[in-house]
Design a protein around this motif. Structure first.
Motif, PDB file in Angstrom:
ATOM      1  N   ILE A   1       0.846  -1.151  -0.086  1.00  0.00           N
ATOM      2  CA  ILE A   1       0.026   0.112   0.021  1.00  0.00           C
ATOM      3  C   ILE A   1       0.939   1.376   0.152  1.00  0.00           C
ATOM      4  O   ILE A   1       0.586   2.270  -0.602  1.00  0.00           O
ATOM      5  CB  ILE A   1      -1.028  -0.065   1.179  1.00  0.00           C
ATOM      6  CG1 ILE A   1      -2.169  -1.099   0.827  1.00  0.00           C
ATOM      7  CG2 ILE A   1      -1.561   1.368   1.455  1.00  0.00           C
ATOM      8  CD1 ILE A   1      -2.666  -1.132  -0.039  1.00  0.00           C
TER       9      ILE A   1
ATOM     10  N   THR B   1      -8.246   7.706  -0.753  1.00  0.00           N
ATOM     11  CA  THR B   1      -7.190   6.916  -0.934  1.00  0.00           C
ATOM     12  C   THR B   1      -5.961   7.339   0.046  1.00  0.00           C
ATOM     13  O   THR B   1      -5.216   6.470   0.651  1.00  0.00           O
ATOM     14  CB  THR B   1      -6.643   6.736  -2.315  1.00  0.00           C
ATOM     15  OG1 THR B   1      -6.396   8.130  -2.561  1.00  0.00           O
ATOM     16  CG2 THR B   1      -7.524   6.185  -3.160  1.00  0.00           C
TER      17      THR B   1
ATOM     18  N   LEU C   1      -6.837   5.660   3.497  1.00  0.00           N
ATOM     19  CA  LEU C   1      -6.966   4.391   3.367  1.00  0.00           C
ATOM     20  C   LEU C   1      -4.964   4.281   3.681  1.00  0.00           C
ATOM     21  O   LEU C   1      -4.625   3.423   4.483  1.00  0.00           O
ATOM     22  CB  LEU C   1      -7.055   3.779   2.142  1.00  0.00           C
ATOM     23  CG  LEU C   1      -8.250   3.625   1.925  1.00  0.00           C
ATOM     24  CD1 LEU C   1      -8.732   2.976   0.436  1.00  0.00           C
ATOM     25  CD2 LEU C   1      -9.122   2.751   2.926  1.00  0.00           C
ATOM     26  N   TYR C   2      -4.242   4.983   2.980  1.00  0.00           N
ATOM     27  CA  TYR C   2      -2.796   4.684   3.167  1.00  0.00           C
ATOM     28  C   TYR C   2      -2.331   5.210   4.411  1.00  0.00           C
ATOM     29  O   TYR C   2      -1.634   4.362   5.132  1.00  0.00           O
ATOM     30  CB  TYR C   2      -2.143   5.944   2.270  1.00  0.00           C
ATOM     31  CG  TYR C   2      -0.822   6.169   2.604  1.00  0.00           C
ATOM     32  CD1 TYR C   2       0.351   5.127   2.471  1.00  0.00           C
ATOM     33  CD2 TYR C   2      -0.241   7.359   3.127  1.00  0.00           C
ATOM     34  CE1 TYR C   2       1.525   5.520   2.717  1.00  0.00           C
ATOM     35  CE2 TYR C   2       1.061   7.533   3.303  1.00  0.00           C
ATOM     36  CZ  TYR C   2       1.843   6.635   3.162  1.00  0.00           C
ATOM     37  OH  TYR C   2       3.283   6.976   3.543  1.00  0.00           O
TER      38      TYR C   2
ATOM     39  N   ILE D   1      -3.485   2.283   7.008  1.00  0.00           N
ATOM     40  CA  ILE D   1      -2.950   1.205   6.840  1.00  0.00           C
ATOM     41  C   ILE D   1      -1.418   1.181   7.345  1.00  0.00           C
ATOM     42  O   ILE D   1      -0.931   0.466   7.869  1.00  0.00           O
ATOM     43  CB  ILE D   1      -3.056   0.311   5.294  1.00  0.00           C
ATOM     44  CG1 ILE D   1      -4.472   0.066   5.213  1.00  0.00           C
ATOM     45  CG2 ILE D   1      -2.272  -0.762   5.082  1.00  0.00           C
ATOM     46  CD1 ILE D   1      -4.800  -0.238   3.746  1.00  0.00           C
TER      47      ILE D   1
ATOM     48  N   TYR E   1      -6.842  -5.804   1.991  1.00  0.00           N
ATOM     49  CA  TYR E   1      -5.746  -5.207   1.189  1.00  0.00           C
ATOM     50  C   TYR E   1      -6.433  -5.092  -0.268  1.00  0.00           C
ATOM     51  O   TYR E   1      -6.131  -4.366  -0.819  1.00  0.00           O
ATOM     52  CB  TYR E   1      -4.392  -6.120   1.079  1.00  0.00           C
ATOM     53  CG  TYR E   1      -3.619  -5.916   0.011  1.00  0.00           C
ATOM     54  CD1 TYR E   1      -2.826  -4.902  -0.051  1.00  0.00           C
ATOM     55  CD2 TYR E   1      -3.564  -6.976  -0.864  1.00  0.00           C
ATOM     56  CE1 TYR E   1      -1.976  -4.716  -0.932  1.00  0.00           C
ATOM     57  CE2 TYR E   1      -2.403  -6.705  -1.948  1.00  0.00           C
ATOM     58  CZ  TYR E   1      -1.743  -5.641  -2.025  1.00  0.00           C
ATOM     59  OH  TYR E   1      -0.772  -5.454  -2.933  1.00  0.00           O
TER      60      TYR E   1
ATOM     61  N   ALA F   1      -8.488  -2.051  -0.703  1.00  0.00           N
ATOM     62  CA  ALA F   1      -7.744  -1.077  -0.811  1.00  0.00           C
ATOM     63  C   ALA F   1      -6.849  -0.786  -2.314  1.00  0.00           C
ATOM     64  O   ALA F   1      -6.876   0.210  -2.707  1.00  0.00           O
ATOM     65  CB  ALA F   1      -6.580  -1.003   0.360  1.00  0.00           C
TER      66      ALA F   1
ATOM     67  N   ARG G   1      -9.247   0.443  -4.901  1.00  0.00           N
ATOM     68  CA  ARG G   1      -9.355   1.728  -4.689  1.00  0.00           C
ATOM     69  C   ARG G   1      -8.305   2.557  -5.564  1.00  0.00           C
ATOM     70  O   ARG G   1      -8.377   3.867  -6.192  1.00  0.00           O
ATOM     71  CB  ARG G   1      -9.508   2.464  -3.371  1.00  0.00           C
ATOM     72  CG  ARG G   1     -10.556   1.838  -2.594  1.00  0.00           C
ATOM     73  CD  ARG G   1     -11.835   2.926  -3.039  1.00  0.00           C
ATOM     74  NE  ARG G   1     -12.954   2.543  -2.312  1.00  0.00           N
ATOM     75  CZ  ARG G   1     -14.235   3.251  -2.089  1.00  0.00           C
ATOM     76  NH1 ARG G   1     -14.080   4.317  -2.906  1.00  0.00           N
ATOM     77  NH2 ARG G   1     -15.232   2.996  -1.381  1.00  0.00           N
TER      78      ARG G   1
END
Length: 249
Positions: free
Chosen positions: A170, A214, A217-218, A221, A233, A236, A239
């Motif tokens: 990621i 995003t 999300l980054y 995670i 995963y 994500a 996305r």
């Protein structure tokens, strides 16, 4: 957390056996017999079956006190078991055997503890020893950040995914996204900039909304520092892939 509890249990077990063995040894009675060196020695002989004459209950002088505490009872249970299994003659031989087995158990516990510690150091569970975990087996992330335009992120992502290092994958996806945005002049890439800086540079409303999510999300995670399942995963990745395709149009 499970690893800490296991180490604590093993150390507790070792100390308990050590203290119990020490306490048991302190209860031994010293030898009070004196040696008579002046009397004449008379040699006696016995028949082979002389022991049979002394098997009655009145000749049983050795009386074991009831063990105090769970460790003493456990030791007595093992002692009786060894006497039956190995046909030992008395408690002295049983105690010697228990001492040998105890040393072997202590050694095994120490080896297991050392093994767990070494294993923790060599893999990602070493975080609780060294603090924040970093993916040292991967390429230096700072070098990649400084050279995103020369980096093959697709290959890096494939390698990280193959190793099931989803957090790092990621991280690569996010840097890949910044690379694509920079090359198409949506943003002006700079290592010192934050996510908020890049969001403010985006003029396209739809692109800004998707990039904001995003980025969330980054951050969740990568900086969350907890393992993620393959399903999470994959979601994500979808996305990031959708946003990458949108940027390339």
């Amino acid at each position: 957390m499970r690893l800490k509890r296991l180490l604590f249990f093993l150390l507790f077990l070792t100390l308990t056996f050590s203290f119990g063995q020490t306490a048991a040894n302190k209860k031994s009675i010293g030898d009070t017999l004196t040696i008579d060196r002046n009397s004449a020695i008379e040699k006696r002989s016995y028949t082979e079956d002389f022991k049979d004459n002394y098997t009655a209950e009145k000749y049983q002088y050795e009386v074991d006190a009831a063990p105090n505490g769970w460790f003493s009872r456990l030791k007595q249970w093992f002692k009786d078991l060894f006497i039956k299994l190995f046909q030992l003659n008395n408690d002295v031989e049983a105690n010697k055997l228990i001492d040998i087995i105890s040393r072997i158990v202590y050694l095994l516990i120490i080896i297991i503890v050392i093994y767990i510690i070494v294993k923790a150091i060599l893999n990602k569970e070493g975080r609780w020893i060294f603090g924040r975990y970093s993916d040292k087996k991967s390429l230096n992330i700072q070098d990649i950040e400084a050279n995103i335009h020369k980096t093959d992120f697709k290959t890096l992502i494939e390698q990280a995914s193959k190793e099931e290092n989803y957090r790092l994958a990621i991280r690569y996806y996010y840097l890949w996204l910044l690379k694509e945005l920079s090359e198409r002049e949506y943003i002006d890439y700079d290592v010192e900039k934050t996510n908020s800086d890049y969001i403010n540079e985006l003029n396209d409303a739809s692109l800004k909304t998707k990039f904001s999510y995003t980025s969330y999300l980054y951050n969740y995670i990568w900086y969350g520092e907890f393992p993620i399942e393959k399903l999470a995963y994959t979601e994500a990745v979808n996305r990031f892939e959708n946003l990458l395709n949108l940027v390339r149009k």
